[in-house]
Design an enzyme around this catalytic site. Structure first.
Site, PDB file in Angstrom:
ATOM      1  N   THR A 131       0.809  -1.222   0.000  1.00  0.00           N
ATOM      2  CA  THR A 131       0.000   0.000   0.000  1.00  0.00           C
ATOM      3  C   THR A 131       0.843   1.272   0.000  1.00  0.00           C
ATOM      4  OG1 THR A 131      -1.505   1.318   1.373  1.00  0.00           O
ATOM      5  CG2 THR A 131      -0.158  -0.269   2.531  1.00  0.00           C
ATOM      6  N   GLU A 133       0.292   3.563   1.865  1.00  0.00           N
ATOM      7  CA  GLU A 133       0.379   3.971   3.274  1.00  0.00           C
ATOM      8  C   GLU A 133       1.783   3.745   3.837  1.00  0.00           C
ATOM      9  OE1 GLU A 133      -1.970   5.197   5.649  1.00  0.00           O
ATOM     10  OE2 GLU A 133      -3.068   5.799   3.862  1.00  0.00           O
ATOM     11  N   TYR A 155      -1.713   0.031  10.648  1.00  0.00           N
ATOM     12  CA  TYR A 155      -1.933  -0.714   9.394  1.00  0.00           C
ATOM     13  C   TYR A 155      -0.713  -0.586   8.490  1.00  0.00           C
ATOM     14  CZ  TYR A 155      -3.556  -1.180   4.528  1.00  0.00           C
ATOM     15  OH  TYR A 155      -3.669  -1.493   3.192  1.00  0.00           O
ATOM     16  N   LYS A 159       1.963  -3.410   7.041  1.00  0.00           N
ATOM     17  CA  LYS A 159       2.218  -3.619   5.603  1.00  0.00           C
ATOM     18  C   LYS A 159       3.711  -3.451   5.275  1.00  0.00           C
ATOM     19  CE  LYS A 159      -1.837  -4.424   3.500  1.00  0.00           C
ATOM     20  NZ  LYS A 159      -2.165  -5.611   2.702  1.00  0.00           N
TER      21      LYS A 159
HETATM   22  P1  NAP Z   1     -11.458  -5.290   1.516  1.00  0.00           P
HETATM   23  O1  NAP Z   1     -12.578  -5.075   0.551  1.00  0.00           O
HETATM   24  O2  NAP Z   1     -11.545  -4.662   2.853  1.00  0.00           O
HETATM   25  O3  NAP Z   1     -11.299  -6.873   1.700  1.00  0.00           O
HETATM   26  C1  NAP Z   1     -10.483  -7.383   2.693  1.00  0.00           C
HETATM   27  C2  NAP Z   1     -10.526  -8.900   2.622  1.00  0.00           C
HETATM   28  O4  NAP Z   1      -9.684  -9.403   3.658  1.00  0.00           O
HETATM   29  C3  NAP Z   1     -11.909  -9.495   2.848  1.00  0.00           C
HETATM   30  O5  NAP Z   1     -12.042 -10.631   2.034  1.00  0.00           O
HETATM   31  C4  NAP Z   1     -11.864  -9.901   4.305  1.00  0.00           C
HETATM   32  O6  NAP Z   1     -12.701 -10.992   4.629  1.00  0.00           O
HETATM   33  C5  NAP Z   1     -10.435 -10.340   4.427  1.00  0.00           C
HETATM   34  N1  NAP Z   1      -9.949 -10.293   5.808  1.00  0.00           N
HETATM   35  C6  NAP Z   1      -9.895  -9.225   6.623  1.00  0.00           C
HETATM   36  N2  NAP Z   1      -9.371  -9.569   7.809  1.00  0.00           N
HETATM   37  C7  NAP Z   1      -9.089 -10.892   7.721  1.00  0.00           C
HETATM   38  C8  NAP Z   1      -8.550 -11.849   8.612  1.00  0.00           C
HETATM   39  N3  NAP Z   1      -8.178 -11.525   9.839  1.00  0.00           N
HETATM   40  N4  NAP Z   1      -8.407 -13.122   8.184  1.00  0.00           N
HETATM   41  C9  NAP Z   1      -8.782 -13.464   6.938  1.00  0.00           C
HETATM   42  N5  NAP Z   1      -9.323 -12.617   6.052  1.00  0.00           N
HETATM   43  C10 NAP Z   1      -9.467 -11.342   6.446  1.00  0.00           C
HETATM   44  O7  NAP Z   1     -10.073  -4.866   0.888  1.00  0.00           O
HETATM   45  P2  NAP Z   1      -9.687  -4.498  -0.629  1.00  0.00           P
HETATM   46  O8  NAP Z   1     -10.006  -3.072  -0.850  1.00  0.00           O
HETATM   47  O9  NAP Z   1     -10.231  -5.537  -1.534  1.00  0.00           O
HETATM   48  O10 NAP Z   1      -8.096  -4.604  -0.547  1.00  0.00           O
HETATM   49  C11 NAP Z   1      -7.442  -5.819  -0.833  1.00  0.00           C
HETATM   50  C12 NAP Z   1      -6.019  -5.745  -0.308  1.00  0.00           C
HETATM   51  O11 NAP Z   1      -5.360  -4.643  -0.920  1.00  0.00           O
HETATM   52  C13 NAP Z   1      -5.887  -5.522   1.191  1.00  0.00           C
HETATM   53  O12 NAP Z   1      -4.784  -6.260   1.665  1.00  0.00           O
HETATM   54  C14 NAP Z   1      -5.589  -4.045   1.324  1.00  0.00           C
HETATM   55  O13 NAP Z   1      -4.816  -3.798   2.484  1.00  0.00           O
HETATM   56  C15 NAP Z   1      -4.789  -3.799   0.071  1.00  0.00           C
HETATM   57  N6  NAP Z   1      -4.889  -2.440  -0.418  1.00  0.00           N
HETATM   58  C16 NAP Z   1      -6.083  -1.945  -0.789  1.00  0.00           C
HETATM   59  C17 NAP Z   1      -6.159  -0.640  -1.261  1.00  0.00           C
HETATM   60  C18 NAP Z   1      -7.469  -0.039  -1.707  1.00  0.00           C
HETATM   61  O14 NAP Z   1      -7.501   1.165  -1.969  1.00  0.00           O
HETATM   62  N7  NAP Z   1      -8.536  -0.825  -1.834  1.00  0.00           N
HETATM   63  C19 NAP Z   1      -5.012   0.126  -1.378  1.00  0.00           C
HETATM   64  C20 NAP Z   1      -3.798  -0.425  -0.978  1.00  0.00           C
HETATM   65  C21 NAP Z   1      -3.742  -1.727  -0.526  1.00  0.00           C
HETATM   66  P3  NAP Z   1     -14.187 -10.807   5.227  1.00  0.00           P
HETATM   67  O15 NAP Z   1     -15.076 -10.585   4.031  1.00  0.00           O
HETATM   68  O16 NAP Z   1     -14.417 -12.094   5.916  1.00  0.00           O
HETATM   69  O17 NAP Z   1     -14.148  -9.611   6.136  1.00  0.00           O
HETATM   70  O1  F7E Z   2      -9.811   7.558   3.782  1.00  0.00           O
HETATM   71  C1  F7E Z   2     -10.461  10.875   5.036  1.00  0.00           C
HETATM   72  C2  F7E Z   2      -9.483   9.992   5.778  1.00  0.00           C
HETATM   73  O2  F7E Z   2     -10.629   5.391   4.708  1.00  0.00           O
HETATM   74  C3  F7E Z   2      -9.366   8.446   2.787  1.00  0.00           C
HETATM   75  C4  F7E Z   2      -7.434   1.795   2.385  1.00  0.00           C
HETATM   76  O3  F7E Z   2      -7.857   1.021   1.286  1.00  0.00           O
HETATM   77  O4  F7E Z   2      -6.282   3.348   0.962  1.00  0.00           O
HETATM   78  C5  F7E Z   2      -7.281   3.240   1.963  1.00  0.00           C
HETATM   79  O5  F7E Z   2      -6.921   3.997   3.106  1.00  0.00           O
HETATM   80  C6  F7E Z   2      -9.208   9.829   3.402  1.00  0.00           C
HETATM   81  C7  F7E Z   2      -8.405   9.845   4.705  1.00  0.00           C
HETATM   82  O6  F7E Z   2      -8.907   5.431   2.836  1.00  0.00           O
HETATM   83  C8  F7E Z   2     -13.709  10.318   6.478  1.00  0.00           C
HETATM   84  O7  F7E Z   2      -9.034  10.618   6.969  1.00  0.00           O
HETATM   85  C9  F7E Z   2     -12.482  12.008   5.974  1.00  0.00           C
HETATM   86  O8  F7E Z   2      -7.570  10.970   4.734  1.00  0.00           O
HETATM   87  O9  F7E Z   2     -11.227   6.005   2.337  1.00  0.00           O
HETATM   88  P1  F7E Z   2     -10.229   6.054   3.443  1.00  0.00           P
HETATM   89  P2  F7E Z   2      -7.385   5.496   3.331  1.00  0.00           P
HETATM   90  O10 F7E Z   2      -7.271   5.766   4.768  1.00  0.00           O
HETATM   91  O11 F7E Z   2      -6.671   6.399   2.392  1.00  0.00           O
HETATM   92  C10 F7E Z   2      -4.980   2.908   1.376  1.00  0.00           C
HETATM   93  C11 F7E Z   2      -4.052   3.065   0.195  1.00  0.00           C
HETATM   94  C12 F7E Z   2      -4.999   1.563   1.961  1.00  0.00           C
HETATM   95  O12 F7E Z   2      -4.056   0.789   1.828  1.00  0.00           O
HETATM   96  C13 F7E Z   2      -6.114   1.252   2.912  1.00  0.00           C
HETATM   97  O13 F7E Z   2      -6.257  -0.162   3.076  1.00  0.00           O
HETATM   98  O14 F7E Z   2     -10.511  10.304   3.736  1.00  0.00           O
HETATM   99  N1  F7E Z   2     -11.807  10.898   5.627  1.00  0.00           N
HETATM  100  N2  F7E Z   2     -13.659  11.690   6.514  1.00  0.00           N
HETATM  101  C14 F7E Z   2     -12.538   9.828   5.928  1.00  0.00           C
HETATM  102  N3  F7E Z   2     -12.307   8.509   5.762  1.00  0.00           N
HETATM  103  C15 F7E Z   2     -13.279   7.652   6.143  1.00  0.00           C
HETATM  104  N4  F7E Z   2     -13.081   6.317   5.972  1.00  0.00           N
HETATM  105  N5  F7E Z   2     -14.441   8.088   6.715  1.00  0.00           N
HETATM  106  C16 F7E Z   2     -14.717   9.422   6.909  1.00  0.00           C
HETATM  107  O15 F7E Z   2     -15.758   9.791   7.395  1.00  0.00           O
END
Ligand code: NAP
Ligand code: F7E
Length: 332
Positions: A131, A133, A155, A159
């Site tokens: 990520t 992050e 988190y 990672k």
């Molecule tokens: P997501 O929709 O939140 O899905 C997370 C998945 O992980 C779900 O299948 C969930 O299962 C499973 N999971 C969570 N905790 C677990 C645990 N303790 N044991 C086993 N399974 C678990 O995430 P996503 O957006 O598809 O992201 C996929 C991956 O990409 C993640 O590793 C995330 O950190 C990484 N990533 C995502 C983004 C983004 O913007 N989406 C950006 C950077 C990196 P359940 O359905 O059972 O909860």
């Molecule tokens: O927040 C701000 C919050 O939770 C984006 C994950 O997929 O991308 C994701 O992490 C921004 C942040 O995503 C609310 O503070 C304001 O600045 O949608 P988010 P994230 O934190 O960027 C990275 C790349 C990952 O790897 C992570 O797994 O939006 N924000 N107000 C808020 N965010 C949330 N969730 N809710 C609010 O009400």
């Protein structure tokens, strides 16, 4: 035909990745964890995935990232060609509430999976979803694969550990272990507690008279947002590359949370200033000000580029919410 194993198959990326590999004619296996509800919306609501399960081309296996023996058993049964590791606690704000659980699932879970791979399926390719992050308040903009890691939440720290493990297992054991350093990517299947889905859903519900206010923590942070299926295409390219390596997948553009609100409310002809309220419940102890990724290595070496821009992404997310409210289309 390849045998694919996906952790996190019930998540946003897992469901798109599964669809994509089934379309390519592959056999997909997914790891799911025990829960009291059997409904898995992102898999059950998609007809192609239901059909694949009935046809035996998509199989779900119970295992847990905290249970090494279960991971070894699945790995032994499936004998995968490619393992995509997408599972783990991925919500940044929740990682402050559950730091130990986040470290265990996202960090140590990766170690357990790599050990299972090494002992049972060492020839399989392994992909980690890392990520943006990891960069925290980054030392440079845009961020590249060589930008120093400086995590500022539990988190991100987990990672960093997971990404370092991938690099170590690649060098020490010669495994085909690779990673995507993924910037934010969104879709109608995004979890409802991430900001883009929260905004898109609220804009649609307010337009349909089902809600009046949207509560957000802050409008200022800027993120590099892409469309999840574009990123999943990049994930496949990283895992299929001639040699294992790490690649940034990002759009290169950055927009604020406020920009996303304005664009989403404009789709339904509303003024966000009349509906958005700031709410301290959603403020994080510390937050990244801005992310912007440079995906030129992925473009150069893998031919990858995102196809869907910011405005199109916002529109398709709001349209999907409207369609779901009106009883049309898939509800994630
Ligand atoms: P997501 O929709 O939140 O899905 C997370 C998945 O992980 C779900 O299948 C969930 O299962 C499973 N999971 C969570 N905790 C677990 C645990 N303790 N044991 C086993 N399974 C678990 O995430 P996503 O957006 O598809 O992201 C996929 C991956 O990409 C993640 O590793 C995330 O950190 C990484 N990533 C995502 C983004 C983004 O913007 N989406 C950006 C950077 C990196 P359940 O359905 O059972 O909860
Ligand atoms: O927040 C701000 C919050 O939770 C984006 C994950 O997929 O991308 C994701 O992490 C921004 C942040 O995503 C609310 O503070 C304001 O600045 O949608 P988010 P994230 O934190 O960027 C990275 C790349 C990952 O790897 C992570 O797994 O939006 N924000 N107000 C808020 N965010 C949330 N969730 N809710 C609010 O009400």
């Amino acid at each position: 035909m390849a045998r694919i194993l996906v952790t996190g198959i019930t998540g946003q990326d897992g469901s798109y990745l599964t669809e994509s590999h089934l379309e390519s004619g592959d056999e997909v296996h997914g790891i799911v964890r025990q829960s009291s509800l059997l409904q898995r919306t992102r898999l059950d609501a998609i007809p192609a995935l239901l059909e694949a399960r009935e046809a035996g081309r998509l199989t779900l296996h119970y295992a847990d990232l905290s249970d090494t023996s279960s991971l070894v058993a699945v790995m032994r049964n499936v004998q995968p060609d490619v393992v995509y590791h997408l599972a783990g606690q991925s919500h940044v704000k929740i990682s402050f509430d559950l730091p130990e659980y986040t470290a265990d699932s996202t960090g140590l879970g990766t170690l357990r999976l790599l050990e299972a791979l090494r002992s049972v399926a060492p020839d399989a390719r392994f992909f980690l979803a890392a990520t943006s992050e990891i960069f925290g308040e980054a030392a440079e903009s845009p961020q590249t694969e060589t930008t120093p890691m400086n995590p500022i939440n539990p988190y991100a720290a987990a990672k960093v550990y997971a990404l370092n493990l991938v690099r170590i297992y690649r060098q020490a054991y010669g495994l085909f272990a690779c990673a995507g350093i993924l910037f934010n990517h969104e879709s109608p299947r995004r979890g409802e507690n991430y900001v883009t889905r929260k905004i898109a859903r609220a804009a649609a519900r307010i337009a349909r008279g089902k809600q009046t206010e949207l509560h957000l923590g802050t409008l200022a942070p800027k993120r590099d947002w892409s469309y999840a299926p574009d990123v999943v295409d990049g994930i496949r390219r990283i895992a299929a590359a001639p040699k294992p390596d790490d690649f940034i997948l990002a759009s290169g553009a950055t927009h604020s949370v406020g920009d996303f609100c304005r664009a989403a409310f404009a789709v339904v002809g509303l003024d966000p200033d009349k509906h958005v309220r700031l709410d301290p419940r959603y403020v994080r102890p510390i937050d990244i000000t801005e992310t912007r990724g440079d995906a030129s290595k992925a473009r150069r070496e893998l031919g990858w580029a995102p196809k869907t821009g910011f405005d199109a992404l916002v529109r398709l997310m709001v349209d999907a919410e409207i369609a779901a409210l009106d009883g049309r289309g898939e509800a994630a």
